[in-house]
Design an enzyme around this catalytic site. Sequence first.
Site, mmCIF file in Angstrom:
data_model
loop_
_atom_site.group_PDB
_atom_site.id
_atom_site.type_symbol
_atom_site.label_atom_id
_atom_site.label_comp_id
_atom_site.label_asym_id
_atom_site.label_seq_id
_atom_site.Cartn_x
_atom_site.Cartn_y
_atom_site.Cartn_z
ATOM 1 N N ARG A 2 0.821 -1.213 0.000
ATOM 2 C CA ARG A 2 0.000 0.000 0.000
ATOM 3 C C ARG A 2 0.851 1.258 0.000
ATOM 4 O O ARG A 2 0.710 2.117 0.860
ATOM 5 C CB ARG A 2 -0.903 0.013 1.238
ATOM 6 C CG ARG A 2 -1.857 -1.132 1.304
ATOM 7 C CD ARG A 2 -3.207 -0.752 0.680
ATOM 8 N NE ARG A 2 -4.255 -1.539 1.287
ATOM 9 C CZ ARG A 2 -5.219 -1.027 2.031
ATOM 10 N NH1 ARG A 2 -5.297 0.247 2.243
ATOM 11 N NH2 ARG A 2 -6.125 -1.814 2.554
ATOM 12 N N ARG A 6 -4.202 7.294 0.520
ATOM 13 C CA ARG A 6 -4.751 8.555 1.014
ATOM 14 C C ARG A 6 -3.778 9.420 1.802
ATOM 15 O O ARG A 6 -4.080 10.574 2.079
ATOM 16 C CB ARG A 6 -5.983 8.263 1.875
ATOM 17 C CG ARG A 6 -7.197 7.886 1.053
ATOM 18 C CD ARG A 6 -8.330 7.425 1.928
ATOM 19 N NE ARG A 6 -7.970 6.177 2.575
ATOM 20 C CZ ARG A 6 -8.698 5.577 3.519
ATOM 21 N NH1 ARG A 6 -9.808 6.140 3.936
ATOM 22 N NH2 ARG A 6 -8.314 4.440 4.043
ATOM 23 N N ARG A 15 -8.249 11.215 -6.630
ATOM 24 C CA ARG A 15 -9.473 10.494 -6.275
ATOM 25 C C ARG A 15 -10.711 11.382 -6.266
ATOM 26 O O ARG A 15 -11.834 10.891 -6.465
ATOM 27 C CB ARG A 15 -9.330 9.896 -4.862
ATOM 28 C CG ARG A 15 -8.923 8.429 -4.736
ATOM 29 C CD ARG A 15 -9.825 7.450 -5.425
ATOM 30 N NE ARG A 15 -11.227 7.471 -5.025
ATOM 31 C CZ ARG A 15 -11.716 6.940 -3.947
ATOM 32 N NH1 ARG A 15 -10.949 6.347 -3.083
ATOM 33 N NH2 ARG A 15 -13.013 6.988 -3.682
ATOM 34 N N ASP A 52 -7.400 -3.468 -6.179
ATOM 35 C CA ASP A 52 -7.833 -3.897 -4.852
ATOM 36 C C ASP A 52 -8.122 -5.387 -4.886
ATOM 37 O O ASP A 52 -8.465 -5.928 -5.944
ATOM 38 C CB ASP A 52 -9.082 -3.137 -4.396
ATOM 39 C CG ASP A 52 -9.252 -3.288 -2.891
ATOM 40 O OD1 ASP A 52 -8.605 -2.530 -2.144
ATOM 41 O OD2 ASP A 52 -9.985 -4.198 -2.458
ATOM 42 N N TYR A 128 -14.391 -11.238 3.130
ATOM 43 C CA TYR A 128 -15.216 -10.086 2.739
ATOM 44 C C TYR A 128 -16.508 -10.546 2.059
ATOM 45 O O TYR A 128 -17.570 -9.950 2.260
ATOM 46 C CB TYR A 128 -14.429 -9.147 1.820
ATOM 47 C CG TYR A 128 -13.298 -8.435 2.545
ATOM 48 C CD1 TYR A 128 -13.549 -7.318 3.332
ATOM 49 C CD2 TYR A 128 -11.994 -8.913 2.477
ATOM 50 C CE1 TYR A 128 -12.519 -6.675 4.014
ATOM 51 C CE2 TYR A 128 -10.956 -8.279 3.158
ATOM 52 C CZ TYR A 128 -11.231 -7.172 3.923
ATOM 53 O OH TYR A 128 -10.222 -6.550 4.602
HETATM 54 O O1 1CP Z 1 -0.093 0.988 -3.369
HETATM 55 C C1 1CP Z 1 -1.248 0.604 -3.192
HETATM 56 O O2 1CP Z 1 -2.049 1.205 -2.495
HETATM 57 C C2 1CP Z 1 -1.608 -0.678 -3.913
HETATM 58 C C3 1CP Z 1 -3.010 -0.963 -4.099
HETATM 59 C C4 1CP Z 1 -3.779 -1.689 -3.013
HETATM 60 C C5 1CP Z 1 -3.547 -2.942 -2.445
HETATM 61 C C6 1CP Z 1 -2.332 -3.823 -2.604
HETATM 62 C C7 1CP Z 1 -5.016 -1.224 -2.494
HETATM 63 C C8 1CP Z 1 -5.635 0.071 -2.818
HETATM 64 N N1 1CP Z 1 -5.548 -2.215 -1.720
HETATM 65 C C9 1CP Z 1 -4.679 -3.264 -1.659
HETATM 66 C C10 1CP Z 1 -4.868 -4.551 -0.986
HETATM 67 C C11 1CP Z 1 -5.994 -4.741 -0.046
HETATM 68 N N2 1CP Z 1 -7.275 -4.242 -0.131
HETATM 69 C C12 1CP Z 1 -5.933 -5.591 1.074
HETATM 70 C C13 1CP Z 1 -4.754 -6.446 1.445
HETATM 71 C C14 1CP Z 1 -3.706 -5.712 2.212
HETATM 72 C C15 1CP Z 1 -4.143 -5.242 3.579
HETATM 73 O O3 1CP Z 1 -4.421 -6.073 4.446
HETATM 74 O O4 1CP Z 1 -4.194 -4.005 3.744
HETATM 75 C C16 1CP Z 1 -7.199 -5.560 1.695
HETATM 76 C C17 1CP Z 1 -7.601 -6.292 2.943
HETATM 77 C C18 1CP Z 1 -8.039 -4.695 0.936
HETATM 78 C C19 1CP Z 1 -9.475 -4.393 1.165
HETATM 79 C C20 1CP Z 1 -9.723 -2.946 1.325
HETATM 80 N N3 1CP Z 1 -9.593 -2.043 0.309
HETATM 81 C C21 1CP Z 1 -10.130 -2.237 2.471
HETATM 82 C C22 1CP Z 1 -10.491 -2.850 3.797
HETATM 83 C C23 1CP Z 1 -9.291 -3.010 4.671
HETATM 84 C C24 1CP Z 1 -9.690 -3.672 5.967
HETATM 85 O O5 1CP Z 1 -9.146 -3.246 7.016
HETATM 86 O O6 1CP Z 1 -10.514 -4.583 5.980
HETATM 87 C C25 1CP Z 1 -10.193 -0.885 2.132
HETATM 88 C C26 1CP Z 1 -10.564 0.261 3.034
HETATM 89 C C27 1CP Z 1 -9.849 -0.781 0.765
HETATM 90 C C28 1CP Z 1 -9.821 0.457 -0.064
HETATM 91 C C29 1CP Z 1 -8.505 0.799 -0.653
HETATM 92 N N4 1CP Z 1 -7.763 -0.035 -1.448
HETATM 93 C C30 1CP Z 1 -6.647 0.604 -1.896
HETATM 94 C C31 1CP Z 1 -6.678 1.948 -1.345
HETATM 95 C C32 1CP Z 1 -5.651 3.013 -1.614
HETATM 96 C C33 1CP Z 1 -7.850 2.050 -0.576
HETATM 97 C C34 1CP Z 1 -8.351 3.300 0.128
HETATM 98 C C35 1CP Z 1 -9.553 3.775 -0.602
HETATM 99 C C36 1CP Z 1 -9.582 5.202 -1.041
HETATM 100 O O7 1CP Z 1 -8.742 5.702 -1.805
HETATM 101 O O8 1CP Z 1 -10.540 5.869 -0.633
#
Ligand code: 1CP
Length: 325
Positions: A2, A6, A15, A52, A128
């Site tokens: 990640r 944000r 975004r 994602d 999920y």
């Molecule tokens: O550099 C990067 O950000 C790469 C892209 C990336 C990756 C590898 C995103 C973008 N998400 C993920 C993986 C991801 N998504 C995981 C596995 C890693 C981890 O445990 O963090 C999981 C569980 C998710 C599911 C997810 N996506 C959640 C829930 C997290 C939770 O605590 O249950 C959320 C809030 C997201 C949204 C998301 N995905 C990515 C971003 C930058 C965001 C934030 C959303 C936004 O911009 O508003």
Amino acid sequence: MRQAGRYLPEYRKLREDTPNFLSFCYSPALTVEAALQPLRRFQPDAAILFSDILVIPDGLGQSVRFEGGVGPVLEPIRSETDLKQLQVSKVLDHLEPVFESVRQLSAALPHNVALIGFAGSPWTVAYYMVEGRSGQDGSTIKKWAIEEPDGFQKLIDILVPVTTDYLIEQIKNGAETIQLFDSWSGLLEAEHFDRWIIQPTREIVAGIKQHNPDVPVIGFPRGAGDQTIKYAENTGVDGIGIDSDISPAWARDNLQGLKTVQGNLDNQILREGGKKLEDETINILQTLSGGPFIFNLGHGILPETPPDNVIRVAEIVRGHHHAST
Ligand code: 1CP
């Protein structure tokens, strides 16, 4: 882990115009820009595809949306009857914009920056799909998996080949390394961990390696504690991502003889910054640099993190690397 997101003002700006997060994920011009943003600031050795893990349930036809302040919200799937709604044959077509993102990102990256493709593990994606949102204790998915394993197996049997094909397609389009996120592996123990975490992961890794024997796969079994050892031994992964609950010394003694270790700076310490951040970064480097090692965080960057703290860490890591080579 990640590296986009944000905490970067330029990401928040990008975004703003696309409030629907999944639409953002399916717009290659936007995902490529989001993936490149942290590269411009920190010059890491690898870039991760911007997407994602929940594009898989979306591609299967389950209702998935992202709500500000809540995170993902899915129409839960909780029975064998619900499984019939999933449309397996259309997933890869639906995910074509992701492959286009991989192609464009691969073309945009300098040759010395590796491109990491990724997916969620079947158990974590199923979490999920079944629970419907984040922050649940996992009691619903655990009840299904443990009390009706034959029915739950059918969900896993959908996710294993779909995830394998999805990752192989990412590789075909330019991904050079694969990361499998198992963010909810900590919910299971003993034989349940073996059946729902290790076995599906082993099948996916074997499927990838059959066609791409030289593409490294990194597994991230978050919260797995001591069970990380059997995960490292039995899944076929090349690298093992560790969360911040695992001490670097324990990882050195128990994991580094088995696999490349990746980790594990605490994202809270990264947010706080200061001397504690410097000390902890140096401690991780000194403890793990004697063996195969990739410096990373233990979990995703928190939105309140000052980008300057990330710059400080990158400087220390690069300084240490040059000092020791
Ligand atoms: O550099 C990067 O950000 C790469 C892209 C990336 C990756 C590898 C995103 C973008 N998400 C993920 C993986 C991801 N998504 C995981 C596995 C890693 C981890 O445990 O963090 C999981 C569980 C998710 C599911 C997810 N996506 C959640 C829930 C997290 C939770 O605590 O249950 C959320 C809030 C997201 C949204 C998301 N995905 C990515 C971003 C930058 C965001 C934030 C959303 C936004 O911009 O508003």
